[in-house]
Design a protein around this motif. Sequence first.
Motif, mmCIF file in Angstrom:
data_model
loop_
_atom_site.group_PDB
_atom_site.id
_atom_site.type_symbol
_atom_site.label_atom_id
_atom_site.label_comp_id
_atom_site.label_asym_id
_atom_site.label_seq_id
_atom_site.Cartn_x
_atom_site.Cartn_y
_atom_site.Cartn_z
ATOM 1 N N VAL A 29 -81.445 -10.078 -88.820
ATOM 2 C CA VAL A 29 -82.375 -10.980 -88.160
ATOM 3 C C VAL A 29 -83.137 -11.750 -89.237
ATOM 4 N N VAL A 30 -83.232 -13.060 -89.066
ATOM 5 C CA VAL A 30 -83.960 -13.913 -90.007
ATOM 6 C C VAL A 30 -85.380 -14.100 -89.488
ATOM 7 N N VAL A 31 -86.348 -13.951 -90.385
ATOM 8 C CA VAL A 31 -87.755 -13.984 -89.987
ATOM 9 C C VAL A 31 -88.475 -15.098 -90.725
ATOM 10 N N SER A 32 -89.200 -15.918 -89.973
ATOM 11 C CA SER A 32 -90.090 -16.911 -90.574
ATOM 12 C C SER A 32 -91.472 -16.294 -90.729
ATOM 13 N N PRO A 33 -92.048 -16.326 -91.934
ATOM 14 C CA PRO A 33 -93.359 -15.688 -92.137
ATOM 15 C C PRO A 33 -94.511 -16.424 -91.481
ATOM 16 N N ASP A 34 -94.282 -17.655 -91.020
ATOM 17 C CA ASP A 34 -95.307 -18.386 -90.293
ATOM 18 C C ASP A 34 -94.645 -19.426 -89.397
ATOM 19 N N VAL A 35 -95.431 -19.996 -88.519
ATOM 20 C CA VAL A 35 -94.900 -20.966 -87.558
ATOM 21 C C VAL A 35 -94.401 -22.222 -88.267
ATOM 22 N N GLY A 36 -95.067 -22.606 -89.355
ATOM 23 C CA GLY A 36 -94.672 -23.811 -90.074
ATOM 24 C C GLY A 36 -93.301 -23.733 -90.721
ATOM 25 N N GLY A 37 -92.787 -22.531 -90.928
ATOM 26 C CA GLY A 37 -91.483 -22.382 -91.568
ATOM 27 C C GLY A 37 -90.353 -22.116 -90.605
ATOM 28 N N VAL A 38 -90.573 -22.360 -89.308
ATOM 29 C CA VAL A 38 -89.553 -22.055 -88.305
ATOM 30 C C VAL A 38 -88.300 -22.890 -88.522
ATOM 31 N N ALA A 39 -88.459 -24.185 -88.800
ATOM 32 C CA ALA A 39 -87.296 -25.051 -88.998
ATOM 33 C C ALA A 39 -86.461 -24.579 -90.178
ATOM 34 N N ARG A 40 -87.129 -24.172 -91.263
ATOM 35 C CA ARG A 40 -86.408 -23.682 -92.440
ATOM 36 C C ARG A 40 -85.667 -22.387 -92.122
ATOM 37 N N ALA A 41 -86.332 -21.470 -91.419
ATOM 38 C CA ALA A 41 -85.708 -20.194 -91.075
ATOM 39 C C ALA A 41 -84.564 -20.390 -90.085
ATOM 40 N N ARG A 42 -84.713 -21.337 -89.162
ATOM 41 C CA ARG A 42 -83.650 -21.586 -88.191
ATOM 42 C C ARG A 42 -82.399 -22.119 -88.886
ATOM 43 N N ALA A 43 -82.575 -23.038 -89.833
ATOM 44 C CA ALA A 43 -81.425 -23.560 -90.580
ATOM 45 C C ALA A 43 -80.764 -22.455 -91.396
ATOM 46 N N PHE A 44 -81.581 -21.563 -91.957
ATOM 47 C CA PHE A 44 -81.054 -20.437 -92.728
ATOM 48 C C PHE A 44 -80.271 -19.498 -91.819
ATOM 49 N N ALA A 45 -80.819 -19.203 -90.647
ATOM 50 C CA ALA A 45 -80.159 -18.287 -89.710
ATOM 51 C C ALA A 45 -78.840 -18.866 -89.212
ATOM 52 N N LYS A 46 -78.778 -20.185 -89.049
ATOM 53 C CA LYS A 46 -77.551 -20.815 -88.573
ATOM 54 C C LYS A 46 -76.415 -20.591 -89.549
ATOM 55 N N LYS A 47 -76.728 -20.600 -90.855
ATOM 56 C CA LYS A 47 -75.702 -20.359 -91.868
ATOM 57 C C LYS A 47 -75.277 -18.888 -91.896
ATOM 58 N N LEU A 48 -76.113 -18.000 -91.389
ATOM 59 C CA LEU A 48 -75.786 -16.579 -91.350
ATOM 60 C C LEU A 48 -75.173 -16.231 -89.994
ATOM 61 N N SER A 49 -74.088 -16.916 -89.658
ATOM 62 C CA SER A 49 -73.383 -16.682 -88.392
ATOM 63 C C SER A 49 -74.323 -16.791 -87.204
ATOM 64 N N ASP A 50 -75.266 -17.742 -87.290
ATOM 65 C CA ASP A 50 -76.223 -17.975 -86.212
ATOM 66 C C ASP A 50 -76.977 -16.697 -85.857
ATOM 67 N N ALA A 51 -77.559 -16.066 -86.876
ATOM 68 C CA ALA A 51 -78.301 -14.815 -86.691
ATOM 69 C C ALA A 51 -79.538 -15.059 -85.835
ATOM 70 N N PRO A 52 -80.027 -14.026 -85.135
ATOM 71 C CA PRO A 52 -81.245 -14.189 -84.330
ATOM 72 C C PRO A 52 -82.454 -14.491 -85.205
ATOM 73 N N LEU A 53 -83.468 -15.068 -84.592
ATOM 74 C CA LEU A 53 -84.649 -15.525 -85.312
ATOM 75 C C LEU A 53 -85.894 -14.830 -84.775
#
Length: 396
Positions: free
Chosen positions: A248-272
């Motif tokens: 599971v990919v975790v964003s440490p704050d709300v402002g980093g959601v877009a960055r974490a979502r793009a990262f999770a997509k590269k990890l076989s679309d892992a949950p966020l």
Amino acid sequence: MMASLLQCPTSPFPPSFSSINRRSPVLRFHFPFRHAVRCNLVDPIKFDNGKPYAPLLNTSPLHLSSTATSHLENTLPPFNKYDTRLRIFSGTANPALSHEIACYMGLELGKIKIKRFADGEIYVQLQESVRGCDVFLVQPTCPPANENLMELLIMIDACRRASAKTITAVIPYFGYARADRKTQGRESIAAKLVANLITEAGANRVLACDLHSGQSIGYFDIPVDHVYGQPVILDYLASKTICSDELVVVSPDVGGVARARAFAKKLSDAPLAIVDKRRHGHNVAEVMNLIGDVKGKVAVMVDDMIDTAGTITKGAALLHQEGAREVYACSTHAVFSPPAIERLSSGLFQEVIITNTIPVSEQNYFPQLTVLSVANLLGETIWRVHDDCSVSSIFQ
């Protein structure tokens, strides 16, 4: 340390993630580089973690694997090691990274003299001609930010007065990027001010890595090539073979959601998952709650930088409380302002993965730290800028 990770016969990463075997010692990235080469090490590195990958320059010939050579011959134009129209100069902020970039490109760093006078003023002199050349100045504006920024400006001015054809400021870490907007009355927007300074000094282009916010690109009146450190970290995580069901990919704050979502997509679309926090002051954060499920999973926290590590460590503590089995911290820029080292080495993290955009002093190493090199990424980008080739295609 990694033996506890669940080994899954099916990798969570897509087949196209790497152009060749992701464990290959030759290529570590999923995009084709001009030459897939690593500098020879005089002494082998004996540390799994806590030591950066810093190859030493070697005068022996550079060799390519047959697989990489055949692939690159079909995709890239001929490489001229002695192209005198491209010059790379290093400031004093991160000379090790500059050497790695030059090593990857098969070039030598330009000769430059930088010194401080007794009163603290900076003196810069280019010790070779750059007339008519494409000049690239490698200088992150990391701490001490004001010293390194002023040094970069003087380097740009020296190149402009030496009749360089183009001047590109290669800024692996762009200081003042967090001051990109007004959150209260009577505040300055220092990111715009720094962009104006770099432009007025004479730079024709900026090459930056993982800016804190995308709108900072618009502050420049000159072209900006924005490269991402994600491929370096993703390729390293691929070698961990973490089962996708456990990730599971975790964003440490709300402002980093877009960055974490793009990262999770590269990890076989892992949950966020998202950590909701409320900030009461600069460098002070309070974790409120968690959005998402991390129970029994391997949590990968993703952020662009780690400063005092308050946000990411409080987030990690919350993840453990919510039942996460292991927590990894991934960040491009390791600012590591005190007391970051004490917080990161407290046992909350299985591993802290960073890059060498900012040099990490040896006294700041700790067992969980892994430093990855972005030299190949920046070196390939420099080649593409020099050859007028696409930069965005690197990340597609």
